[in-house]
Design a protein around this motif. Structure first.
Motif, PDB file in Angstrom:
ATOM      1  N   LEU A 178       0.838  -1.209   0.000  1.00  0.00           N
ATOM      2  CA  LEU A 178       0.000   0.000   0.000  1.00  0.00           C
ATOM      3  C   LEU A 178       0.867   1.252   0.000  1.00  0.00           C
ATOM      4  O   LEU A 178       0.605   2.200  -0.741  1.00  0.00           O
ATOM      5  CB  LEU A 178      -0.943  -0.003   1.211  1.00  0.00           C
ATOM      6  CG  LEU A 178      -2.052  -1.042   1.195  1.00  0.00           C
ATOM      7  CD1 LEU A 178      -2.728  -1.133   2.563  1.00  0.00           C
ATOM      8  CD2 LEU A 178      -3.084  -0.725   0.117  1.00  0.00           C
ATOM      9  N   GLU A 179       1.906   1.247   0.814  1.00  0.00           N
ATOM     10  CA  GLU A 179       2.813   2.399   0.884  1.00  0.00           C
ATOM     11  C   GLU A 179       3.516   2.625  -0.451  1.00  0.00           C
ATOM     12  O   GLU A 179       3.785   3.756  -0.840  1.00  0.00           O
ATOM     13  CB  GLU A 179       3.841   2.191   2.002  1.00  0.00           C
ATOM     14  CG  GLU A 179       4.876   3.271   2.125  1.00  0.00           C
ATOM     15  CD  GLU A 179       4.333   4.632   2.564  1.00  0.00           C
ATOM     16  OE1 GLU A 179       4.985   5.648   2.262  1.00  0.00           O
ATOM     17  OE2 GLU A 179       3.247   4.683   3.190  1.00  0.00           O
ATOM     18  N   ALA A 180       3.790   1.534  -1.163  1.00  0.00           N
ATOM     19  CA  ALA A 180       4.492   1.637  -2.455  1.00  0.00           C
ATOM     20  C   ALA A 180       3.551   2.028  -3.588  1.00  0.00           C
ATOM     21  O   ALA A 180       3.983   2.138  -4.731  1.00  0.00           O
ATOM     22  CB  ALA A 180       5.179   0.319  -2.776  1.00  0.00           C
ATOM     23  N   GLY A 181       2.267   2.215  -3.279  1.00  0.00           N
ATOM     24  CA  GLY A 181       1.335   2.696  -4.298  1.00  0.00           C
ATOM     25  C   GLY A 181       0.338   1.675  -4.805  1.00  0.00           C
ATOM     26  O   GLY A 181      -0.450   1.984  -5.705  1.00  0.00           O
ATOM     27  N   ALA A 182       0.342   0.470  -4.260  1.00  0.00           N
ATOM     28  CA  ALA A 182      -0.650  -0.527  -4.677  1.00  0.00           C
ATOM     29  C   ALA A 182      -2.014  -0.128  -4.134  1.00  0.00           C
ATOM     30  O   ALA A 182      -2.121   0.428  -3.044  1.00  0.00           O
ATOM     31  CB  ALA A 182      -0.268  -1.913  -4.159  1.00  0.00           C
ATOM     32  N   THR A 183      -3.035  -0.400  -4.915  1.00  0.00           N
ATOM     33  CA  THR A 183      -4.391  -0.139  -4.462  1.00  0.00           C
ATOM     34  C   THR A 183      -4.986  -1.435  -3.909  1.00  0.00           C
ATOM     35  O   THR A 183      -4.409  -2.515  -4.069  1.00  0.00           O
ATOM     36  CB  THR A 183      -5.280   0.340  -5.630  1.00  0.00           C
ATOM     37  OG1 THR A 183      -5.398  -0.728  -6.588  1.00  0.00           O
ATOM     38  CG2 THR A 183      -4.706   1.580  -6.290  1.00  0.00           C
TER      39      THR A 183
END
Length: 139
Positions: A96-101
């Motif tokens: 999530l922090e790396a941009g995954a939804t």
């Protein structure tokens, strides 16, 4: 005959060791409040920039970005049966922090049903949902 002063005498060695460890843990006041989930919350989530530097395109130009790497990590942990709850939830937080939804995570785990089987995928989805629910609560 057992010695009343030594409750561990004559017991199964493993049971005696566990009983002794429990008694020792009771002597530490902070152990009363210890919970695995509480310990897990103390672990930080690596910032996206740091993940990109260590696992992403910064050092490996043209390679996989941190989000893709974290989704692959989730797939790999699912393939192992999603056995390590802490590692799995931590990987979801990092994804999530790396941009995954949420959709990216659910699709990654759903894809694993074909390779890891439905029980592993179901367990992975349950663990991911715990993190996603926590994220909603914090917002």
């Amino acid at each position: 005959m057992t010695d009343p002063k030594n409750p561990f005498e004559g017991a199964n060695p493993f049971a005696a060791m566990m009983a002794q460890a429990q008694e020792m843990a009771k002597s530490f006041p902070a152990m009363e409040a210890f919970t695995p989930k509480g310990f897990e919350k103390m672990m930080g989530t690596m910032p996206k920039d740091m993940m990109e530097m260590m696992f992403g395109n910064t050092l490996n130009e043209g390679g996989l970005d941190a989000r893709t790497r974290m989704l692959l990590t989730l797939a790999g942990l699912t393939m192992q049966g999603a056995q390590n709850d802490v590692a799995f939830r931590q990987a979801v937080r990092h994804a999530l922090e790396a941009g995954a939804t949420q959709q990216h995570i659910v699709e990654t785990l759903g894809q694993m049903s074909m390779f890891a089987g439905l029980p592993a995928m179901t367990r992975a989805l349950e663990l991911a949902q715990q993190v996603l629910d926590d994220e909603k609560d914090e917002e």
